[in-house]
Design an enzyme around this catalytic site. Structure first.
Site, mmCIF file in Angstrom:
data_model
loop_
_atom_site.group_PDB
_atom_site.id
_atom_site.type_symbol
_atom_site.label_atom_id
_atom_site.label_comp_id
_atom_site.label_asym_id
_atom_site.label_seq_id
_atom_site.Cartn_x
_atom_site.Cartn_y
_atom_site.Cartn_z
ATOM 1 N N TYR A 134 45.198 32.060 47.223
ATOM 2 C CA TYR A 134 46.624 31.937 47.518
ATOM 3 C C TYR A 134 46.778 31.649 49.008
ATOM 4 O O TYR A 134 46.040 32.191 49.836
ATOM 5 C CB TYR A 134 47.358 33.235 47.161
ATOM 6 C CG TYR A 134 47.312 33.566 45.688
ATOM 7 C CD1 TYR A 134 47.836 32.698 44.734
ATOM 8 C CD2 TYR A 134 46.753 34.770 45.237
ATOM 9 C CE1 TYR A 134 47.807 33.010 43.385
ATOM 10 C CE2 TYR A 134 46.723 35.090 43.879
ATOM 11 C CZ TYR A 134 47.247 34.203 42.962
ATOM 12 O OH TYR A 134 47.212 34.511 41.625
ATOM 13 N N PHE A 186 43.033 35.596 41.662
ATOM 14 C CA PHE A 186 44.245 36.007 40.947
ATOM 15 C C PHE A 186 44.913 37.273 41.490
ATOM 16 O O PHE A 186 46.047 37.566 41.155
ATOM 17 C CB PHE A 186 43.972 36.197 39.441
ATOM 18 C CG PHE A 186 43.548 34.946 38.739
ATOM 19 C CD1 PHE A 186 44.490 33.971 38.409
ATOM 20 C CD2 PHE A 186 42.221 34.726 38.403
ATOM 21 C CE1 PHE A 186 44.098 32.799 37.765
ATOM 22 C CE2 PHE A 186 41.815 33.563 37.762
ATOM 23 C CZ PHE A 186 42.757 32.604 37.446
ATOM 24 N N HIS A 202 44.019 26.941 31.657
ATOM 25 C CA HIS A 202 44.333 27.836 32.780
ATOM 26 C C HIS A 202 45.597 28.642 32.462
ATOM 27 O O HIS A 202 46.491 28.155 31.757
ATOM 28 C CB HIS A 202 44.542 27.003 34.045
ATOM 29 C CG HIS A 202 44.512 27.796 35.310
ATOM 30 N ND1 HIS A 202 45.633 28.405 35.825
ATOM 31 C CD2 HIS A 202 43.487 28.084 36.149
ATOM 32 C CE1 HIS A 202 45.306 29.036 36.946
ATOM 33 N NE2 HIS A 202 44.011 28.857 37.167
ATOM 34 N N ASP A 218 41.365 28.045 44.142
ATOM 35 C CA ASP A 218 41.695 28.119 45.561
ATOM 36 C C ASP A 218 42.398 29.445 45.840
ATOM 37 O O ASP A 218 43.178 29.911 45.006
ATOM 38 C CB ASP A 218 42.633 26.959 45.924
ATOM 39 C CG ASP A 218 42.554 26.550 47.369
ATOM 40 O OD1 ASP A 218 43.617 26.390 48.005
ATOM 41 O OD2 ASP A 218 41.443 26.381 47.878
#
Length: 361
Positions: free
Chosen positions: A135, A146, A259, A133
């Site tokens: 930010y 990221f 992750h 998803d």
């Protein structure tokens, strides 16, 4: 949709207009022109007449797809043109219009939703990093998994990626001011793709299950099917792992781990070695030019240095004193190591003399 009615190309710059101008500092590093390599050639460009395609759209489709028409790179649109006119995708666009009409702010800025496509054209893809998803806070998401824009510091997951990188490449240093802008990676062929491309402000996963998952899966499948010489897929965490299940692992390299989130990184991410493994595999497929430079700090590089060839036409050149009095450099009594790397004429002359001397033996 009134907010999108601008001159063509304006949306592409909307989210990038705040970037500082190059002035010899870090901004100049981020604006370095993308080098052209043989990696761009294995996948032939698809013939795509954008104007002809647009002429076949209905008025409603043109309005709903204005963002895609203006900001999705043509190298991707050529392959995704049927997907964006599908019933499911058009319904997704209607949902986003309703969100906007209701005054609900969502991220990233409209002009950044497809920034991944412009910084990493289809034919340049070497690595795909699958995110989840976007930010959901101000000045964070800008269309790349990221990555965050300055002055926002690197989020925890990205900081953990830096730790893993440091283990793979001791020369790696985190960006100045703890930054998290990954545009340099995108410009070098790293496609950082989130599963969802938009999110309502301050509400994680608020745009999940609205249609983005189908679209981004199409992007992943497209790379897997069309980039036939091979691409590295990095899938961290269970959701990302599901996205690469159908990737042909004989043709591509699929790297999976937990992750990088602080909740799971200690269970194997730090030592996964994915950044180095990706490069080792890419070099076997494409040669040295396939290697990704993971550096994010100006003046540094994770790529192995280029060493002048020690063999000339099969004759080993030993380290010895070479009389270069007749060479352009006019420097007598110096060894090959003494020659400045930029003085190509002097180096060539020295190697030639050494080869001739070896042949006389």
């Amino acid at each position: 949709m009134a907010t999108l009615k601008r001159k063509s190309g304006s949306l592409a710059n909307e989210g990038e207009s705040k970037k500082p101008k190059a002035n010899g500092n870090i901004a100049a590093f981020f604006s370095t022109p993308k080098p052209k390599t043989a990696l761009q050639s294995p996948t032939p460009a698809v013939k795509f007449d954008k104007q002809a395609w647009m002429a076949g759209l209905t008025p409603e489709q043109k309005e709903l797809l204005q963002l895609e028409i203006e900001t999705l790179d043509e190298s991707w649109l050529a392959h995704l043109k049927d997907e964006v006119t599908s019933r499911e995708f058009l319904e997704l666009k209607r949902f986003l219009d309703k969100e906007t009409a209701a005054g609900k702010k969502w991220f990233p800025p409209k002009g950044d939703v497809y920034s991944w496509s412009r910084h990493t054209p289809f034919q340049n893809v070497k690595v795909v990093i699958v995110g989840q998803d976007p930010y959901h806070n101000v000045n964070q998401a800008h269309g790349m998994a990221f990555s965050v824009r300055p002055p926002t510091p690197a989020p925890p997951s990205l900081k953990n990626m830096y730790i893993a990188l440091k283990k793979d490449y001791p020369s790696f240093t985190s960006p100045p001011k703890n930054g998290g802008l990954l545009i340099p990676w995108a410009d070098r062929g790293v496609l950082m793709l989130n599963t969802c491309l938009t999110v309502r402000a301050h509400e994680a996963n608020s745009h999940a299950s609205r249609g983005w998952e189908r679209f981004t899966q199409k992007v992943i499948d497209l790379v897997a099917q069309k980039r036939t010489r091979g691409v590295v897929f990095m899938a961290w965490g269970t959701p990302a792992g599901k996205r690469v299940q159908k990737v042909d692992r004989q043709r591509h390299l699929v790297l999976q781990s937990v992750h990088p989130s602080p909740l799971s990184a200690s269970r194997g991410f730090y030592d996964c070695g994915h950044f180095k493994k990706a490069n080792e595999w890419l070099v076997t497929r494409y040669g040295d030019e396939g290697e990704i430079d993971w550096a994010l700090t100006p003046g540094t590089s994770t790529k192995k240095p280029v060493v002048p060839a020690a063999v000339v036409t099969g004759v080993k050149v030993e380290k010895k004193t070479v009389d270069m009095s007749s060479s352009p450099a006019g420097k007598a009594g110096k060894t090959e190591d003494d020659i400045d790397s930029g003085d190509e004429e002097a180096l060539e002359e020295a190697l030639k003399l050494a080869e001739e001397e070896e042949a006389k033996k």
